[in-house]
Design a protein around this motif. Sequence first.
Motif, short mmCIF file in Angstrom:
data_model
loop_
_atom_site.label_atom_id
_atom_site.label_comp_id
_atom_site.label_asym_id
_atom_site.label_seq_id
_atom_site.Cartn_x
_atom_site.Cartn_y
_atom_site.Cartn_z
N MET A 1 0.76 -1.15 -0.03
CA MET A 1 -0.03 -0.11 0.08
C MET A 1 0.85 1.31 -0.02
O MET A 1 1.84 1.34 0.74
CB MET A 1 -1.10 0.02 1.16
N SER A 2 0.54 2.33 -0.64
CA SER A 2 1.31 3.25 -0.87
C SER A 2 0.27 4.65 -0.20
O SER A 2 -0.78 4.46 0.05
CB SER A 2 1.43 3.66 -2.33
N SER A 3 0.99 5.79 -0.11
CA SER A 3 0.31 6.73 0.42
C SER A 3 0.36 8.01 -0.48
O SER A 3 1.60 8.06 -0.88
CB SER A 3 0.81 7.43 1.79
N LEU A 4 -0.72 8.82 -0.51
CA LEU A 4 -0.42 10.10 -1.38
C LEU A 4 -1.08 11.11 -0.43
O LEU A 4 -1.93 11.10 0.30
CB LEU A 4 -1.77 9.93 -2.59
N VAL A 5 -0.18 12.29 -0.44
CA VAL A 5 -0.60 13.49 0.29
C VAL A 5 -1.16 14.67 -0.77
O VAL A 5 -0.21 14.92 -1.62
CB VAL A 5 0.75 14.30 1.25
N HIS A 6 -2.34 14.75 -0.54
CA HIS A 6 -3.02 15.95 -1.42
C HIS A 6 -3.00 17.41 -0.63
O HIS A 6 -3.77 17.45 0.27
CB HIS A 6 -4.19 15.53 -1.75
N ALA A 29 -10.18 9.74 -9.72
CA ALA A 29 -9.36 8.91 -10.60
C ALA A 29 -8.15 8.01 -9.89
O ALA A 29 -8.39 6.73 -10.04
CB ALA A 29 -8.88 9.57 -11.90
N TYR A 30 -7.59 8.69 -9.00
CA TYR A 30 -6.51 7.81 -8.25
C TYR A 30 -6.95 6.81 -7.49
O TYR A 30 -6.58 5.74 -7.45
CB TYR A 30 -5.66 9.01 -7.31
N ARG A 31 -8.13 7.21 -6.75
CA ARG A 31 -8.59 6.32 -5.76
C ARG A 31 -9.37 5.14 -6.53
O ARG A 31 -9.30 4.02 -6.15
CB ARG A 31 -10.09 7.13 -5.10
N SER A 32 -9.80 5.43 -7.76
CA SER A 32 -10.30 4.27 -8.37
C SER A 32 -9.31 3.17 -8.99
O SER A 32 -9.56 2.12 -9.04
CB SER A 32 -11.38 4.70 -9.68
N PHE A 33 -8.16 3.82 -9.33
CA PHE A 33 -7.05 2.81 -9.72
C PHE A 33 -6.37 2.48 -8.55
O PHE A 33 -5.47 1.48 -8.80
CB PHE A 33 -6.13 3.89 -10.70
N HIS A 34 -6.52 2.98 -7.43
CA HIS A 34 -5.48 2.69 -6.17
C HIS A 34 -6.42 2.50 -4.95
O HIS A 34 -6.22 3.25 -4.20
CB HIS A 34 -4.54 3.61 -6.13
N PRO A 35 -7.35 1.59 -4.91
CA PRO A 35 -8.27 1.80 -3.74
C PRO A 35 -7.76 1.27 -2.72
O PRO A 35 -8.14 1.71 -1.63
CB PRO A 35 -9.53 0.77 -4.23
N GLN A 36 -6.66 0.64 -2.81
CA GLN A 36 -5.86 0.25 -1.46
C GLN A 36 -5.14 1.37 -0.84
O GLN A 36 -4.78 1.04 0.40
CB GLN A 36 -5.02 -1.33 -1.62
N ASP A 37 -4.63 2.25 -1.52
CA ASP A 37 -3.74 3.24 -0.87
C ASP A 37 -4.38 4.22 -0.23
O ASP A 37 -5.39 4.64 -0.28
CB ASP A 37 -3.28 4.20 -2.26
N GLU A 38 -3.53 4.94 0.86
CA GLU A 38 -4.28 5.75 1.85
C GLU A 38 -3.78 7.17 1.12
O GLU A 38 -2.93 7.52 0.74
CB GLU A 38 -3.27 5.90 2.96
#
Length: 60
Positions: A1-6, A29-38
């Motif tokens: 799992m990866s993390s994204l800070v917006h 779009a990001y959440r739809s392609f990476h649902p497991q990411d925080e």
Amino acid sequence: MSSLVHLTAHPLTEDHSSSLTIGKKFLEAYRSFHPQDEVKMLNLIEAGVPLIAGRSTRSA
């Protein structure tokens, strides 16, 4: 799992800001392609970070 800070730092609402609208679409779009990411979101305006005043970065 990866993390994204917006980060957002716009004093206006999404209704008045193209950059906030684009950011919202990106996150969808990001959440739809990476649902497991925080995804962590930080609104710098709401967090009380002071605005920066100074010279414009545009060319004269």
